[in-house]
Design a protein around this motif. Structure first.
Motif, PDB file in Angstrom:
ATOM      1  N   ASN A 264       0.958  -4.691   5.686  1.00  0.00           N
ATOM      2  CA  ASN A 264       0.714  -3.461   4.686  1.00  0.00           C
ATOM      3  C   ASN A 264       1.994  -3.106   3.903  1.00  0.00           C
ATOM      4  O   ASN A 264       1.894  -2.844   2.501  1.00  0.00           O
ATOM      5  CB  ASN A 264       0.069  -2.349   5.408  1.00  0.00           C
ATOM      6  N   LEU A 265       3.134  -3.158   4.555  1.00  0.00           N
ATOM      7  CA  LEU A 265       4.224  -2.700   3.840  1.00  0.00           C
ATOM      8  C   LEU A 265       4.683  -3.839   2.833  1.00  0.00           C
ATOM      9  O   LEU A 265       5.157  -3.542   1.898  1.00  0.00           O
ATOM     10  CB  LEU A 265       5.339  -2.357   4.934  1.00  0.00           C
ATOM     11  N   PHE A 266       4.578  -5.169   3.330  1.00  0.00           N
ATOM     12  CA  PHE A 266       4.934  -6.198   2.568  1.00  0.00           C
ATOM     13  C   PHE A 266       4.063  -6.264   1.285  1.00  0.00           C
ATOM     14  O   PHE A 266       4.297  -6.661   0.311  1.00  0.00           O
ATOM     15  CB  PHE A 266       4.874  -7.328   3.326  1.00  0.00           C
ATOM     16  N   SER A 267       2.741  -5.852   1.490  1.00  0.00           N
ATOM     17  CA  SER A 267       1.858  -6.016   0.333  1.00  0.00           C
ATOM     18  C   SER A 267       2.057  -4.887  -0.787  1.00  0.00           C
ATOM     19  O   SER A 267       1.622  -5.322  -1.845  1.00  0.00           O
ATOM     20  CB  SER A 267       0.413  -5.878   0.705  1.00  0.00           C
ATOM     21  N   THR A 268       2.695  -4.044  -0.579  1.00  0.00           N
ATOM     22  CA  THR A 268       3.240  -3.044  -1.530  1.00  0.00           C
ATOM     23  C   THR A 268       4.278  -3.634  -2.620  1.00  0.00           C
ATOM     24  O   THR A 268       4.433  -3.192  -3.464  1.00  0.00           O
ATOM     25  CB  THR A 268       3.745  -1.764  -0.756  1.00  0.00           C
ATOM     26  N   LYS A 269       5.020  -5.028  -2.203  1.00  0.00           N
ATOM     27  CA  LYS A 269       5.632  -5.639  -2.923  1.00  0.00           C
ATOM     28  C   LYS A 269       5.211  -6.896  -3.551  1.00  0.00           C
ATOM     29  O   LYS A 269       5.850  -7.751  -3.843  1.00  0.00           O
ATOM     30  CB  LYS A 269       6.930  -5.875  -1.970  1.00  0.00           C
ATOM     31  N   ILE A 270       3.899  -7.003  -3.370  1.00  0.00           N
ATOM     32  CA  ILE A 270       3.380  -8.135  -3.853  1.00  0.00           C
ATOM     33  C   ILE A 270       3.599  -8.532  -5.515  1.00  0.00           C
ATOM     34  O   ILE A 270       3.539  -9.690  -5.589  1.00  0.00           O
ATOM     35  CB  ILE A 270       1.548  -8.060  -3.544  1.00  0.00           C
ATOM     36  N   ASP A 271       3.762  -7.646  -6.184  1.00  0.00           N
ATOM     37  CA  ASP A 271       3.962  -7.869  -7.608  1.00  0.00           C
ATOM     38  C   ASP A 271       5.497  -8.674  -7.871  1.00  0.00           C
ATOM     39  O   ASP A 271       5.403  -9.325  -8.661  1.00  0.00           O
ATOM     40  CB  ASP A 271       4.057  -6.346  -8.388  1.00  0.00           C
ATOM     41  N   GLN A 272       6.259  -8.130  -6.861  1.00  0.00           N
ATOM     42  CA  GLN A 272       7.739  -8.717  -7.075  1.00  0.00           C
ATOM     43  C   GLN A 272       7.562  -9.967  -6.454  1.00  0.00           C
ATOM     44  O   GLN A 272       8.296 -11.230  -6.943  1.00  0.00           O
ATOM     45  CB  GLN A 272       8.655  -7.999  -6.169  1.00  0.00           C
ATOM     46  N   VAL A 273       6.710 -10.484  -5.602  1.00  0.00           N
ATOM     47  CA  VAL A 273       6.445 -11.764  -4.839  1.00  0.00           C
ATOM     48  C   VAL A 273       5.900 -12.657  -5.872  1.00  0.00           C
ATOM     49  O   VAL A 273       6.377 -13.864  -6.139  1.00  0.00           O
ATOM     50  CB  VAL A 273       5.419 -11.778  -3.444  1.00  0.00           C
TER      51      VAL A 273
END
Length: 432
Positions: free
Chosen positions: A99-108
């Motif tokens: 969930n925490l990683f998915s908050t940076k999905i735009d950067q990924v």
């Protein structure tokens, strides 16, 4: 030379994203290592035409992986700290880390598009004025946690999958432990049901990978899928062996389900792979290319349709918000005497302040004054030729201007909380 290079870049297909999903112990990470090594070997044989794959690791709890990752969730999220701070168990820690990683999905996605898409590379080429274009990866490999339900059925998993599928052709590789699956028909059917649930949840093309074929061949499992009578014979044999255990209802259930899933089997690509020896890896990539074509033909139009429907719903919701806001502002202006109502209430005819009547006689006198004003100097009779053209009323002009300002504010609101605050302050000032 520059023109030929740019033509090659423009005609190059975007890479296909292969998402490896499998139960714990199915050999998923070893399979990832094998296909990664296979693609690196292809790159070494043809370095000018084939690029190494772009690799992502989405398993926050793994201690080490037998391949190099371009993007690793462990660089962004500390799994043990998440468990400690949120007082979670192993599965809860993995879910929260995702969930925490998915908050940076735009950067990924920004990194993936910049490194892997031909259009992004062309823009980068123009900025740096390079004549020779770099060879783009043909595959993006994604390793996921062994806890399938944590990834597939969570909100973060859906966000990651939909984001990848919106930019790249995406294929699910469902890894199956062949020796354990073919132990009995019930284990086989359980794996097939899990596969079909993932297929319908993700709505992405799938390749079934029967792993560990160096231990046991996938022939029996494939035969059970393709030949209904072969599965029936295996089921009957098991019923005879376990007749005393009272498993008759299981036989009836498995019989019915095998008939139901026959159409599902026909739509799947099935390959047998040995992650230890590398046998069958070439067949796997052939199946992936078939699924790439299937994605472009069947899945992408459906995604575009869902996206268009979402945009229509968003526009309708925005229109409802505008209408509701206009009604609220009208009520607020009438109640407070602000805006257009302040202008009309503060000044009477000729800029005179209108006094409130105190007695009945005052009311009658004010009514007579109003009638005199309406009649005019010639008793209120106006020749048709002397009538002025009807102009839009002050109320209508105010309503239209306010609506236009609010719609502009709604568009600005896409910029985030700061833009929303500015829009709200702007509309509030317009009512004062």
């Amino acid at each position: 030379m520059a023109s030929s290079t740019s033509t090659t870049t423009s005609t190059q297909q975007p890479p296909v994203a292969i998402i490896c999903i499998g139960m714990a112990g199915s050999g998923k990470t070893t399979f990832m290592q094998r296909i990664n090594a296979h693609l690196h070997q292809k790159h070494q044989e043809h370095p000018s035409t084939i690029a190494p794959p772009y690799v992502l690791n989405l398993d926050p709890a793994v201690r080490s992986v037998p391949f190099e990752c371009n993007i690793d969730i462990r660089d962004s999220v500390n799994y043990k700290e998440v468990m400690k701070q949120y007082n979670l168990g192993p599965n809860g820690g993995i879910l929260t880390s995702l969930n925490l990683f998915s908050t940076k999905i735009d950067q990924v996605m920004g990194i993936l598009e910049k490194r892997c898409l031909p259009q992004a590379q062309q823009e980068e080429q123009k900025k740096k004025k390079k004549e020779e274009a770099e060879v783009l990866p043909s595959h993006i490999l994604i390793d996921t946690p062994g806890q399938i339900e944590v990834f597939v059925w969570s909100a973060s998993g859906s966000i990651l999958l939909s984001s990848l599928a919106s930019s790249f052709p995406t294929v699910i590789a469902y890894i199956i432990d062949t020796p354990r699956t073919t132990e009995n028909t019930s284990t086989f059917m359980s794996n097939m049901l899990y596969a079909i649930s993932i297929l319908y949840k993700t709505r992405l093309p799938m390749v079934l990978v029967f792993n560990k074929t160096d231990v046991k061949s996938e022939t029996e499992a494939v035969e059970w899928m393709r030949d209904f009578e072969s599965f029936q014979a295996a089921l009957k044999k098991e019923e005879e062996e376990h007749e005393r255990e009272g498993s008759g209802y299981m036989g009836s259930l498995l019989n019915s389900m095998s008939l139901v899933l026959e159409e599902f089997y026909n739509a799947l690509s099935v390959v047998g792979v040995s992650s230890m020896t590398g046998e069958g890896v070439g067949l796997f990539f052939e199946a992936v290319e078939e699924k790439r074509v299937e994605f472009e033909r069947e899945y992408r139009p459906e995604m575009e349709r869902r996206r268009a429907d979402a945009e229509v719903q968003k526009a309708q919701l925005r229109e409802k918000e505008v209408s509701r806001m206009m009604k609220d502002m009208n009520v607020s202006s009438k109640a407070k005497g602000t805006g257009k109502y302040a202008a009309s209430g503060a000044s009477g005819g000729g800029g005179r302040m209108r006094e409130e009547p105190e007695t009945v006689s005052d009311v009658e006198a004010m009514s007579e004054d109003d009638d005199d004003d309406d009649m005019g100097e010639e008793g209120g009779l106006v020749e048709p030729d002397e009538r002025e053209e009807v102009e839009p009323s002050e109320d209508a002009m105010f309503e239209e201007g306010l609506k236009a300002r609010y719609e502009a504010a709604m568009r600005e609101q896409q910029g985030g909380p700061a833009a929303a605050a500015r829009s709200a302050e702007y509309i509030k000032r317009s009512q004062e």
